[in-house]
Design a protein around this motif. Structure first.
Motif, short mmCIF file in Angstrom:
data_model
loop_
_atom_site.label_atom_id
_atom_site.label_comp_id
_atom_site.label_asym_id
_atom_site.label_seq_id
_atom_site.Cartn_x
_atom_site.Cartn_y
_atom_site.Cartn_z
N LYS A 492 0.85 -1.42 0.11
CA LYS A 492 -0.03 0.17 0.01
C LYS A 492 0.97 1.31 0.05
CE LYS A 492 -4.02 -1.84 2.30
NZ LYS A 492 -4.92 -1.93 3.52
N THR A 493 2.04 1.37 0.95
CA THR A 493 3.07 2.51 0.79
C THR A 493 3.57 2.74 -0.26
OG1 THR A 493 3.07 1.86 3.19
CG2 THR A 493 4.60 3.20 2.33
N ARG A 494 3.87 1.38 -1.10
CA ARG A 494 4.63 1.56 -2.36
C ARG A 494 3.61 2.14 -3.45
NH1 ARG A 494 8.35 -3.74 -2.56
NH2 ARG A 494 9.87 -3.09 -0.77
N TYR A 495 2.40 1.59 -3.41
CA TYR A 495 1.38 1.95 -4.28
C TYR A 495 1.14 3.50 -4.36
CZ TYR A 495 -2.94 2.07 -6.84
OH TYR A 495 -4.11 2.55 -7.84
N ALA A 496 0.82 3.98 -2.99
CA ALA A 496 0.60 5.36 -2.54
C ALA A 496 1.53 6.39 -2.93
CB ALA A 496 0.31 5.40 -1.25
N ALA A 497 2.90 5.87 -3.15
CA ALA A 497 4.10 6.76 -3.35
C ALA A 497 4.08 6.55 -5.01
CB ALA A 497 5.50 6.20 -2.69
N HIS A 498 4.02 5.57 -5.53
CA HIS A 498 3.82 5.56 -7.05
C HIS A 498 2.83 6.63 -7.36
CE1 HIS A 498 4.39 4.05 -11.04
NE2 HIS A 498 3.23 3.95 -11.13
N ARG A 499 1.42 6.57 -6.91
CA ARG A 499 0.33 7.40 -7.35
C ARG A 499 0.74 8.78 -7.23
NH1 ARG A 499 -5.45 5.84 -5.48
NH2 ARG A 499 -5.68 7.85 -6.82
N GLN A 500 1.48 9.14 -6.02
CA GLN A 500 1.86 10.72 -5.85
C GLN A 500 2.89 11.09 -6.54
OE1 GLN A 500 0.54 12.51 -3.17
NE2 GLN A 500 1.82 14.03 -4.07
N ARG A 501 3.76 10.33 -7.04
CA ARG A 501 4.54 10.62 -8.05
C ARG A 501 4.15 10.95 -9.32
NH1 ARG A 501 7.99 6.44 -5.80
NH2 ARG A 501 7.29 5.04 -7.28
N ASN A 502 3.25 10.03 -9.76
CA ASN A 502 2.46 10.19 -11.01
C ASN A 502 1.51 11.66 -10.70
OD1 ASN A 502 3.47 7.76 -12.18
ND2 ASN A 502 1.60 6.61 -11.43
N TYR A 503 1.00 11.89 -9.94
CA TYR A 503 0.30 13.06 -9.56
C TYR A 503 1.16 14.11 -9.78
CZ TYR A 503 -2.56 16.58 -7.40
OH TYR A 503 -3.33 17.67 -7.02
N ASP A 504 2.39 14.16 -9.16
CA ASP A 504 3.34 15.25 -9.27
C ASP A 504 3.72 15.47 -10.72
OD1 ASP A 504 3.11 15.57 -6.55
OD2 ASP A 504 4.96 14.35 -5.89
N THR A 505 4.05 14.46 -11.55
CA THR A 505 4.38 14.60 -12.65
C THR A 505 3.32 15.21 -13.70
OG1 THR A 505 5.59 12.46 -12.47
CG2 THR A 505 5.10 13.35 -14.69
N ILE A 506 1.92 15.05 -13.34
CA ILE A 506 1.08 15.53 -14.16
C ILE A 506 1.02 16.94 -13.54
CG2 ILE A 506 -1.46 15.54 -14.59
CD1 ILE A 506 -1.57 12.65 -13.96
#
Length: 506
Positions: A492-506
């Motif tokens: 869950k932590t890795r998935y949340a971090a991955h989503r946050q990186r994708n959000y910051d990229t957008i």
């Protein structure tokens, strides 16, 4: 007016006082390679010595039981023909062989508790090599001299096999402590030493059994003595002996206060100096080792699992010979496929547990997979190919987890952060886990011949294995649930971090 100044001093080794104990990391060197090979070979030879006995059981049972006198009476009278008779039937001889296995395991288990404590307090090299020499002597007296001098007494066999168990108990705690701080994958590869020893012992028995059952014992005696001499002069018990000392933290500090007068201002300054007290060499007590987190649970778990694993070790060749009437040499060689599976399971399990950072999350699924394989194994027909395949797969899911618990997991338990004040705990913890497991295995060696004799069917023995495997899973289930939650949280932590990186990229 006075002011306080805290000065944290270093020890004589220029080591500060951190909160937890961690060994420094080193590249793998010639020292690591030689330690790996020597400890691997030494314990493999000890296991080969046990395997030789398990693989000549059928021959010994026939020697100890009366058979028809097929010689001409003047050449070999009946009293000479039956001079080796200890029992009235092969069935009684089989029960006695089970008693010998049980006595060996009981003495071995008792010795492990003692050897673990001794290993943390004396030179590991001397303890290991002494045990190998005494083991060689006991095997010679048990299997060779008794046959050469025609000493066919139950008390003789019992006495020296008990002493053999005590002598062999020095091996495992010492070699695990010498191996020290290895990763799960390395320990997974190294823990194959027991299985390799089993394979070598089976091959040894098959090669020399045609000359008489005493000759496999004789060859094993010679090899053990040679191995002990080499290890005594070549093995290095500690990295400190080659200038690679693993520096540990010290958690005990003392404070000394000094008052200093400043000549210019006339102010008095109070200096508090903290010095570390070296406690890292204090061995852990036996009872404190028992209450370490995870030690009691894994000990109980290993007692059930080692019962199953060692039952295959002691009885698989006998089972194949008794049920399918295969030649003993063929049964010996085919039984080694179980050990091949154990090697594969230990290596793959160690690698996966390193990748996920958790142990029980690998052990429990493997054991649950082993349960249906045991049912399949119990119903196999007289087909060497089918038996070989199922034996190998069963070894992967029974022998593999057993190797993990006895090596990698035991090493983890002996290097917990709670042991910051004691770097001499690994041998004691190893003795406790393996000793408890050996008590379970000893009980199994008594029950197996009784179960088979009571129901006249080996399937009930396999049902007993299924029950013990299930109990093993139940013992480790609380830890498995906790580690599953940890693994889910990591995902869950890795998935949340991955989503946050994708959000910051957008």
């Amino acid at each position: 007016m006075s002011t306080n100044t805290n000065i944290s001093s270093e020890t004589d080794d220029n080591v500060t006082t951190p909160l937890i104990q961690r060994p420094t990391r080193h590249r793998y060197t010639l020292y690591h390679l030689s330690t790996f090979i020597l400890t691997f070979v030494s314990y493999a030879m000890l296991h080969a010595a046990r395997k030789v006995f398990s693989n000549v059981k059928s021959t010994m049972a026939e020697e100890w039981s009366p058979v028809a006198n097929e010689t001409i009476r003047p050449i070999k009278p009946d009293n000479i023909w039956n001079q080796t008779r200890l029992f009235n039937s092969p069935g009684d001889a089989t029960i006695f062989l089970g008693v010998l296995d049980a006595l060996f395991m009981f003495s071995y288990a008792t010795g492990l508790f003692i050897s673990g404590i001794i290993g943390d307090r004396f030179d590991l090299r001397i303890v290991l090599c002494s045990g190998m020499i005494v083991t060689a002597i006991m095997i010679f007296l048990f299997g060779v001299l008794s046959e050469w001098l025609h000493i066919y007494k139950a008390a003789w066999y019992i006495s020296f096999w008990i002493l053999n168990g005590l002598a062999q108990s020095t091996g495992w705690p010492c070699v695990v402590a010498i191996m020290g701080n290895c990763r799960g994958l390395i320990f997974g590869i190294w823990s194959a030493c027991a299985s390799v020893g089993n394979i070598f012992g089976a091959a040894l028995a098959a090669s020399f059994l045609t000359y008489g059952y005493e000759y496999p014992f004789l060859v094993c005696t010679v090899l053990l003595i040679c191995c002990a001499i080499i290890c005594f002069f070549a093995i290095i018990p500690s990295p400190a002996d080659v200038g690679m000392e693993i520096k540990h933290v010290n958690t005990s500090t003392e404070e000394t206060t000094t008052r200093v007068n400043d000549r210019e201002t006339g102010e008095e300054t109070e200096i508090i100096v903290k010095t570390s007290e070296s406690t890292a060499t204090k061995p852990i007590t036996f009872f404190r080792a028992w209450v370490l987190p995870g030690v009691a649970m894994y000990s109980l778990c290993y007692a059930c699992l080692k019962l199953v694993n060692y039952s295959f070790f002691f009885w698989l060749p006998f089972y194949l010979h008794a049920k399918f009437r295969w030649q003993e040499s063929d049964a010996d060689l085919l039984s080694t496929l179980y050990d091949v599976g154990g090697i594969i399971g230990g290596i793959v399990g160690g690698l996966i547990s390193d990748l996920v950072g958790l142990r029980s999350i690998v052990v429990v699924p493997a054991l649950l997979t082993a349960i249906p394989m045991l049912f399949v194994f119990s119903g196999l027909a007289n087909d060497k190919t089918a038996n070989g395949v199922v034996m190998t797969v069963t070894g992967v899911f029974i022998g593999g987890p057993a190797n993990m618990i006895s090596a990698a997991i035991t090493a983890d338990l002996g290097r917990q952060e709670i042991l910051a004040a004691s770097d001499q705990a690994l041998s004691t913890v190893t003795g406790i886990v393996d000793g408890t497991g050996s008590f379970g295995a000893a009980i199994g060696q008594v029950l197996i011949p009784l179960i088979e004799k009571r129901w006249k069917d080996w399937r009930f023995v396999f049902y007993f294995f299924v029950l013990m495997t299930f109990v093993t899973c139940c013992c480790i289930l609380p830890l498995f649930i906790r580690e599953c939650k940890i693994a889910i949280n990591k995902i869950k932590t890795r998935y949340a971090a991955h989503r946050q990186r994708n959000y910051d990229t957008i």
